[in-house]
Design an enzyme around this catalytic site. Structure first.
Site, short mmCIF file in Angstrom:
data_model
loop_
_atom_site.label_atom_id
_atom_site.label_comp_id
_atom_site.label_asym_id
_atom_site.label_seq_id
_atom_site.Cartn_x
_atom_site.Cartn_y
_atom_site.Cartn_z
N TYR A 215 0.87 -1.15 0.08
CA TYR A 215 0.05 0.12 0.00
C TYR A 215 0.91 1.31 0.07
CZ TYR A 215 -4.07 -3.01 1.15
OH TYR A 215 -5.04 -3.91 1.33
N TRP B 168 -13.18 -7.02 2.32
CA TRP B 168 -12.72 -5.77 2.12
C TRP B 168 -13.64 -5.08 0.99
CZ3 TRP B 168 -11.40 -4.77 -3.22
CH2 TRP B 168 -11.05 -6.11 -4.16
N PRO C 260 -16.44 -3.27 1.73
CA PRO C 260 -17.94 -3.21 1.98
C PRO C 260 -18.77 -2.21 1.42
CG PRO C 260 -16.65 -2.50 4.01
CD PRO C 260 -15.64 -2.93 3.01
#
Ligand code: NDP
Length: 324
Positions: free
Chosen positions: A54, A204, A206
């Site tokens: 990330y 992940w 949502p």
């Protein structure tokens, strides 16, 4: 905040976790990142999700700093390895070399001696699964990792990994897939395999990256300050948000969820988070946020239970657009 056991393991996690993909180290500055983490802690979130890849490793550093000074035992920290984090052929994948070196790098950036949960971010077809699982097992035995997980693996890959984990006597306890009202791909095969093997789903996006908040209107430009209008992580946003952004019918259907949410005294974002938590195989929903108000709002979905009639209404509204 309510808590759940992660799969069939003994680890207790907040049913809403906070994740920092695209935001920390890229879309938002460090001050805003710290404010979001503060809001997560204030809402009772104990579980934090990041990955080495990330923002080219910056996200781990930002999260580590934001959590500095917190009681380590009160946190469940998760990170991941697999995607490229450097120029060399061994700076990626699930070889023993990269799994072990990747973990060392993550611990350094997070400022901790161990992570609670270490995920294989994707399956690596170039590496024997036995090699990968043994590397993860050695990290568990060294105390640098407490539990292990996989992200976006197929049912068949998960079953093979679970068999090896049992032989190696290491806790493979989590699967981290995409899951939302709109994206239900895991329901047919991944969830049954995980239920058999004792893994919980830590899901992940949502909100489908913000689509389900209702702020993207059909035929209108993405609102200023939204992920879809941001430069950070553009490729991913185009791929995922773009899927829905270019589908006016889907965006119109999402707008119809507004009254469903307000009838329950919820915002659309809260309805979306509550929806993924209705699935008993889901151990936690990982929410993202570009500002602390979003964390506060979305975290309030913890403990909300949706009646079957509401779930049926949602299915009816979205039926033409659900990806299974
Ligand atoms: P979400 O679906 O929760 O989307 C979060 C984004 O939606 C926010 O950053 C914000 O974007 C917008 N948003 C959130 N709340 C609101 C609100 N109340 N009103 C309006 N807009 C809102 O999750 P993410 O896509 O961020 O993913 C969550 C986490 O999951 C990641 O941080 C990461 O930890 C993990 N993940 C894992 C992956 C994997 O492969 N394992 C892949 C992707 C994510 P904005 O304000 O900028 O529009």
């Amino acid at each position: 905040m309510e808590f759940r056991r992660l799969g069939q393991s003994g680890l207790v996690i907040s049913e809403i976790a906070y994740g920092n993909w695209i935001t920390h180290g890229a879309q938002i500055d460090e001050e805003a990142a710290h404010a979001c983490v503060r809001a997560a802690l204030d809402a009772g979130i104990t579980t934090f999700d990041t990955a080495d890849v990330y923002s080219e490793t910056r996200a781990e550093t930002v999260l580590g700093k934001a959590l500095a000074g917190q009681r380590r035992e009160g946190l469940v920290l998760a990170t991941k390895v697999c995607h490229p984090v450097g120029p060399g052929p061994n700076d990626r994948g699930l070889s023993r070399k990269h799994v072990v070196e990747g973990c060392e790098g993550s611990l350094r950036r997070l400022g901790t001696d161990y992570v609670d949960l270490y995920y294989a971010h994707r399956y690596d077809p170039a590496v024997p699964l036995e090699e990968t699982m043994l590397a993860f097992a050695d990290l568990v035995r060294s105390g640098k990792v407490l539990y292990i997980g996989v992200s976006e693996w197929t049912a068949e890959q998960i079953s093979r990994a679970a068999g090896l984990a049992r032989e190696l006597r290491v806790p493979l306890v989590a699967s981290q897939p995409q899951y939302s009202m709109l994206w239900r791909v895991i329901e047919s095969q991944v969830v049954p395999a995980c239920e058999r093997e004792g893994l919980g789903q830590v899901v992940w996006s949502p909100l489908a990256q913000g689509i389900l908040s209702g702020k993207y209107l059909p035929g209108a430009a993405a609102p200023a300050g939204s992920r879809a209008s941001a430069e950070a992580g553009k490729g991913f946003v185009d791929m995922l948000v773009g899927h829905w952004m270019n589908d006016e019918g889907a965006l119109r259907a999402v707008q119809e969820l507004g009254p469903v949410a307000s009838d329950l005294g919820l915002t659309m974002s809260q309805l979306a988070v509550a929806w993924v938590l209705q699935n008993p195989s889901v151990s936690a929903a990982i929410i993202g946020a570009s500002r602390p108000e979003q964390v506060k709002e979305n975290a309030a979905a913890s403990g909300v239970r949706l009646e079957q009639a509401v779930l049926d209404r949602i299915d009816e509204i979205l039926s033409a657009y659900i990806v299974r």
